[in-house]
Scaffold this motif. Structure first.
Motif, mmCIF file in Angstrom:
data_model
loop_
_atom_site.group_PDB
_atom_site.id
_atom_site.type_symbol
_atom_site.label_atom_id
_atom_site.label_comp_id
_atom_site.label_asym_id
_atom_site.label_seq_id
_atom_site.Cartn_x
_atom_site.Cartn_y
_atom_site.Cartn_z
ATOM 1 N N ILE A 69 -10.008 35.851 -44.822
ATOM 2 C CA ILE A 69 -10.362 36.214 -46.189
ATOM 3 C C ILE A 69 -11.593 37.110 -46.161
ATOM 4 O O ILE A 69 -12.535 36.860 -45.411
ATOM 5 N N ILE A 70 -11.557 38.133 -46.979
ATOM 6 C CA ILE A 70 -12.705 39.007 -47.172
ATOM 7 C C ILE A 70 -13.337 38.614 -48.504
ATOM 8 O O ILE A 70 -12.646 38.509 -49.513
ATOM 9 N N ALA A 71 -14.637 38.399 -48.514
ATOM 10 C CA ALA A 71 -15.355 38.095 -49.756
ATOM 11 C C ALA A 71 -15.916 39.397 -50.320
ATOM 12 O O ALA A 71 -16.509 40.186 -49.591
ATOM 13 N N VAL A 72 -15.694 39.620 -51.605
ATOM 14 C CA VAL A 72 -16.208 40.798 -52.292
ATOM 15 C C VAL A 72 -17.225 40.303 -53.316
ATOM 16 O O VAL A 72 -16.884 39.524 -54.205
ATOM 17 N N VAL A 73 -18.480 40.750 -53.179
ATOM 18 C CA VAL A 73 -19.557 40.281 -54.049
ATOM 19 C C VAL A 73 -20.147 41.488 -54.774
ATOM 20 O O VAL A 73 -20.796 42.336 -54.157
ATOM 21 N N ASP A 74 -19.877 41.573 -56.072
ATOM 22 C CA ASP A 74 -20.378 42.690 -56.878
ATOM 23 C C ASP A 74 -20.454 42.227 -58.325
ATOM 24 O O ASP A 74 -19.537 41.559 -58.806
ATOM 25 N N ASP A 75 -21.530 42.579 -59.017
ATOM 26 C CA ASP A 75 -21.678 42.156 -60.407
ATOM 27 C C ASP A 75 -20.819 42.977 -61.359
ATOM 28 O O ASP A 75 -20.685 42.618 -62.525
ATOM 29 N N ASP A 76 -20.202 44.044 -60.869
ATOM 30 C CA ASP A 76 -19.291 44.854 -61.688
ATOM 31 C C ASP A 76 -17.867 44.357 -61.457
ATOM 32 O O ASP A 76 -17.293 44.558 -60.386
ATOM 33 N N GLU A 77 -17.321 43.698 -62.465
ATOM 34 C CA GLU A 77 -15.989 43.089 -62.339
ATOM 35 C C GLU A 77 -14.915 44.114 -61.977
ATOM 36 O O GLU A 77 -14.005 43.821 -61.201
ATOM 37 N N SER A 78 -15.027 45.333 -62.509
ATOM 38 C CA SER A 78 -14.017 46.360 -62.217
ATOM 39 C C SER A 78 -14.070 46.765 -60.741
ATOM 40 O O SER A 78 -13.032 47.048 -60.138
ATOM 41 N N VAL A 79 -15.250 46.779 -60.147
ATOM 42 C CA VAL A 79 -15.375 47.092 -58.726
ATOM 43 C C VAL A 79 -14.727 45.982 -57.900
ATOM 44 O O VAL A 79 -13.975 46.245 -56.961
ATOM 45 N N CYS A 80 -15.001 44.729 -58.263
ATOM 46 C CA CYS A 80 -14.381 43.595 -57.561
ATOM 47 C C CYS A 80 -12.856 43.685 -57.612
ATOM 48 O O CYS A 80 -12.180 43.537 -56.593
#
Length: 128
Positions: free
Chosen positions: A7-18
């Motif tokens: 699993i790759i974790a994606v951490v970003d406060d911009d939901e569209s980027v996630c």
């Protein structure tokens, strides 16, 4: 390539980027989980000791724990981290790479660049 069980974790406060990164990874058969803040991600790591993503794609600028703070906390766990940012600052880039980031990507980046960075990070070949 990335093992389909990883699993790759994606951490970003911009939901569209996630969402966009998760879709891109999914298109290559890579599983991803998203987190809306560094604090949310760190809390998940603390709550589930067995949770260890194969790689973390981590935004630099976020409210609460920023990307560099999260990166420093991940160093002891030996989890490869790809830093992403819309604001490329040489000092931040140097700090991230010195702290152990496997790659540092400036948004927007192409899917090919993302896939190459993920593959190199997961397989232990740092790129910058």
């Amino acid at each position: 390539m990335v093992n389909p069980n990883q699993i790759i974790a994606v951490v970003d406060d911009d939901e569209s980027v996630c969402r966009a990164i998760k879709r891109l990874l999914h298109s290559e058969g890579i599983r991803a989980e998203t987190f809306s803040s560094g604090d949310e991600f760190l809390n998940a790591l603390a709550a589930i000791p067995s949770y260890r993503p194969a790689c973390v794609i981590l935004d630099v600028q976020m409210p609460g724990s920023n990307g560099l703070e999260v990166l420093r906390q991940l160093t002891s766990m030996r989890v490869p981290v790809i830093m992403i940012t819309a604001y490329d600052d040489l000092a931040v880039r140097q700090a991230a790479l010195a702290a152990g980031a496997a790659a540092y990507l400036r948004k927007p980046f192409t899917s090919a660049i993302l896939f190459k960075a993920v593959e190199m990070a997961v397989n232990g070949n740092p790129s910058s």
